[in-house]
Write a protein that holds these residues in place. Structure first.
Motif, PDB file in Angstrom:
ATOM      1  N   ASN A  53       0.829  -1.206   0.000  1.00  0.00           N
ATOM      2  CA  ASN A  53       0.000   0.000   0.000  1.00  0.00           C
ATOM      3  C   ASN A  53       0.864   1.257   0.000  1.00  0.00           C
ATOM      4  O   ASN A  53       0.557   2.216  -0.691  1.00  0.00           O
ATOM      5  CB  ASN A  53      -0.930   0.000   1.208  1.00  0.00           C
ATOM      6  CG  ASN A  53      -1.879   1.170   1.162  1.00  0.00           C
ATOM      7  OD1 ASN A  53      -2.605   1.340   0.202  1.00  0.00           O
ATOM      8  ND2 ASN A  53      -1.838   1.994   2.175  1.00  0.00           N
ATOM      9  N   THR A  54       1.953   1.227   0.758  1.00  0.00           N
ATOM     10  CA  THR A  54       2.805   2.414   0.863  1.00  0.00           C
ATOM     11  C   THR A  54       3.539   2.720  -0.429  1.00  0.00           C
ATOM     12  O   THR A  54       3.895   3.864  -0.677  1.00  0.00           O
ATOM     13  CB  THR A  54       3.838   2.234   1.989  1.00  0.00           C
ATOM     14  OG1 THR A  54       4.560   1.017   1.757  1.00  0.00           O
ATOM     15  CG2 THR A  54       3.173   2.195   3.348  1.00  0.00           C
ATOM     16  N   SER A  55       3.755   1.734  -1.272  1.00  0.00           N
ATOM     17  CA  SER A  55       4.474   1.983  -2.521  1.00  0.00           C
ATOM     18  C   SER A  55       3.547   1.993  -3.735  1.00  0.00           C
ATOM     19  O   SER A  55       4.012   2.111  -4.857  1.00  0.00           O
ATOM     20  CB  SER A  55       5.565   0.931  -2.717  1.00  0.00           C
ATOM     21  OG  SER A  55       4.988  -0.354  -2.852  1.00  0.00           O
ATOM     22  N   PHE A  56       2.245   1.871  -3.511  1.00  0.00           N
ATOM     23  CA  PHE A  56       1.300   1.789  -4.620  1.00  0.00           C
ATOM     24  C   PHE A  56       1.328   3.064  -5.468  1.00  0.00           C
ATOM     25  O   PHE A  56       1.354   2.999  -6.684  1.00  0.00           O
ATOM     26  CB  PHE A  56      -0.113   1.525  -4.093  1.00  0.00           C
ATOM     27  CG  PHE A  56      -1.073   1.132  -5.164  1.00  0.00           C
ATOM     28  CD1 PHE A  56      -1.041  -0.153  -5.692  1.00  0.00           C
ATOM     29  CD2 PHE A  56      -2.008   2.019  -5.658  1.00  0.00           C
ATOM     30  CE1 PHE A  56      -1.920  -0.529  -6.693  1.00  0.00           C
ATOM     31  CE2 PHE A  56      -2.895   1.654  -6.647  1.00  0.00           C
ATOM     32  CZ  PHE A  56      -2.852   0.369  -7.172  1.00  0.00           C
ATOM     33  N   LEU A  57       1.346   4.215  -4.808  1.00  0.00           N
ATOM     34  CA  LEU A  57       1.387   5.481  -5.556  1.00  0.00           C
ATOM     35  C   LEU A  57       2.707   5.661  -6.295  1.00  0.00           C
ATOM     36  O   LEU A  57       2.750   6.248  -7.364  1.00  0.00           O
ATOM     37  CB  LEU A  57       1.151   6.661  -4.616  1.00  0.00           C
ATOM     38  CG  LEU A  57      -0.277   6.819  -4.092  1.00  0.00           C
ATOM     39  CD1 LEU A  57      -0.330   7.877  -3.015  1.00  0.00           C
ATOM     40  CD2 LEU A  57      -1.226   7.162  -5.220  1.00  0.00           C
ATOM     41  N   ASP A  58       3.790   5.123  -5.695  1.00  0.00           N
ATOM     42  CA  ASP A  58       5.102   5.248  -6.318  1.00  0.00           C
ATOM     43  C   ASP A  58       5.208   4.461  -7.619  1.00  0.00           C
ATOM     44  O   ASP A  58       6.084   4.718  -8.430  1.00  0.00           O
ATOM     45  CB  ASP A  58       6.203   4.768  -5.367  1.00  0.00           C
ATOM     46  CG  ASP A  58       6.286   5.625  -4.115  1.00  0.00           C
ATOM     47  OD1 ASP A  58       5.861   6.798  -4.178  1.00  0.00           O
ATOM     48  OD2 ASP A  58       6.765   5.123  -3.082  1.00  0.00           O
ATOM     49  N   GLU A 107      -4.087   6.601  -7.801  1.00  0.00           N
ATOM     50  CA  GLU A 107      -4.947   6.297  -6.668  1.00  0.00           C
ATOM     51  C   GLU A 107      -4.163   5.500  -5.635  1.00  0.00           C
ATOM     52  O   GLU A 107      -3.180   4.841  -5.968  1.00  0.00           O
ATOM     53  CB  GLU A 107      -6.135   5.443  -7.117  1.00  0.00           C
ATOM     54  CG  GLU A 107      -6.982   6.077  -8.196  1.00  0.00           C
ATOM     55  CD  GLU A 107      -7.981   5.079  -8.759  1.00  0.00           C
ATOM     56  OE1 GLU A 107      -9.180   5.297  -8.553  1.00  0.00           O
ATOM     57  OE2 GLU A 107      -7.546   4.104  -9.387  1.00  0.00           O
ATOM     58  N   ASP A 108      -4.649   5.512  -4.387  1.00  0.00           N
ATOM     59  CA  ASP A 108      -4.055   4.628  -3.398  1.00  0.00           C
ATOM     60  C   ASP A 108      -4.628   3.231  -3.603  1.00  0.00           C
ATOM     61  O   ASP A 108      -5.566   3.023  -4.371  1.00  0.00           O
ATOM     62  CB  ASP A 108      -4.293   5.154  -1.976  1.00  0.00           C
ATOM     63  CG  ASP A 108      -5.761   5.257  -1.636  1.00  0.00           C
ATOM     64  OD1 ASP A 108      -6.409   4.205  -1.481  1.00  0.00           O
ATOM     65  OD2 ASP A 108      -6.259   6.395  -1.521  1.00  0.00           O
ATOM     66  N   LEU A 109      -4.065   2.250  -2.936  1.00  0.00           N
ATOM     67  CA  LEU A 109      -4.442   0.854  -3.130  1.00  0.00           C
ATOM     68  C   LEU A 109      -5.920   0.604  -2.862  1.00  0.00           C
ATOM     69  O   LEU A 109      -6.600  -0.072  -3.637  1.00  0.00           O
ATOM     70  CB  LEU A 109      -3.581  -0.044  -2.235  1.00  0.00           C
ATOM     71  CG  LEU A 109      -3.858  -1.545  -2.287  1.00  0.00           C
ATOM     72  CD1 LEU A 109      -3.663  -2.080  -3.693  1.00  0.00           C
ATOM     73  CD2 LEU A 109      -2.959  -2.274  -1.309  1.00  0.00           C
ATOM     74  N   LEU A 110      -6.453   1.161  -1.774  1.00  0.00           N
ATOM     75  CA  LEU A 110      -7.853   0.917  -1.438  1.00  0.00           C
ATOM     76  C   LEU A 110      -8.805   1.600  -2.424  1.00  0.00           C
ATOM     77  O   LEU A 110      -9.852   1.047  -2.772  1.00  0.00           O
ATOM     78  CB  LEU A 110      -8.146   1.354  -0.009  1.00  0.00           C
ATOM     79  CG  LEU A 110      -7.352   0.614   1.071  1.00  0.00           C
ATOM     80  CD1 LEU A 110      -7.764   1.098   2.452  1.00  0.00           C
ATOM     81  CD2 LEU A 110      -7.494  -0.883   0.946  1.00  0.00           C
ATOM     82  N   SER A 111      -8.461   2.794  -2.884  1.00  0.00           N
ATOM     83  CA  SER A 111      -9.269   3.465  -3.903  1.00  0.00           C
ATOM     84  C   SER A 111      -9.288   2.655  -5.186  1.00  0.00           C
ATOM     85  O   SER A 111     -10.336   2.492  -5.827  1.00  0.00           O
ATOM     86  CB  SER A 111      -8.711   4.863  -4.211  1.00  0.00           C
ATOM     87  OG  SER A 111      -8.725   5.669  -3.076  1.00  0.00           O
TER      88      SER A 111
END
Length: 164
Positions: free
Chosen positions: A40-45, A50-54
């Motif tokens: 989740n912390t690297s999903f935007l990178d 979007e973030d992982l949950l979005s």
């Protein structure tokens, strides 16, 4: 079936609240990380806007939950198993902690297809890193203490960590 274990929730860091439902939330995030193969912390990178949950919620709402799955999972598990895990993960990260299942019911959901799953509601989205605008502020005032040590909402002291 994909088996997962939980870890401490970012909910505590963001909202200053920790509960059994925070563990459930963390477990849901972990399920999504396993399904997508991304943290989740690297999903935007990774170039996602979007973030992982979005991203998970969008695919679920659009009727394309298998788009979430890591290519490596697609060959190892049936589509129904992956979709059920995504469904359970979304139930765990619902915005209202009261709507989240208990860990006992999650174990039952993961071990038995005879358990009917309710429809998930919108997840509690992660604030985008660097924006700070979505992150709630926690102001703690203590009349009992004259110490300058910062405290958390539950009156535990905080340690400031400095790099070496």
């Amino acid at each position: 079936m994909v088996h997962c274990s939980g870890y401490m929730s970012p909910e505590y860091a963001f909202y200053g609240q920790f509960s059994v439902k925070s563990d459930v939330y963390s477990f849901g995030v972990l399920i999504m990380e396993i399904i997508t193969g991304k943290k989740n912390t690297s999903f935007l990178d990774s170039g996602n806007s979007e973030d992982l949950l979005s991203y998970a919620w969008k695919n679920w709402s659009d009727g394309t939950p298998l788009e979430l799955s890591d290519q490596r999972l697609r060959d190892s598990y049936t589509a129904n198993e992956v979709i059920r895990c995504i469904h359970i993960g979304l139930l765990c990260v619902q915005e209202d902690p009261a709507d989240r299942p208990t860990m006992a019911s999650i174990v039952l959901m993961l071990s038995s297809y005879s358990v009917t799953l309710s429809l998930p509601k919108k997840p509690a989205f992660f604030p985008h890193s660097g924006t700070g605008g979505n992150m709630p502020s926690i102001i703690v005032e203590s009349e009992k203490s004259t110490s300058t040590t910062p405290c958390t909402p539950n009156e535990m002291s905080l340690s400031e960590i400095y790099p070496r």
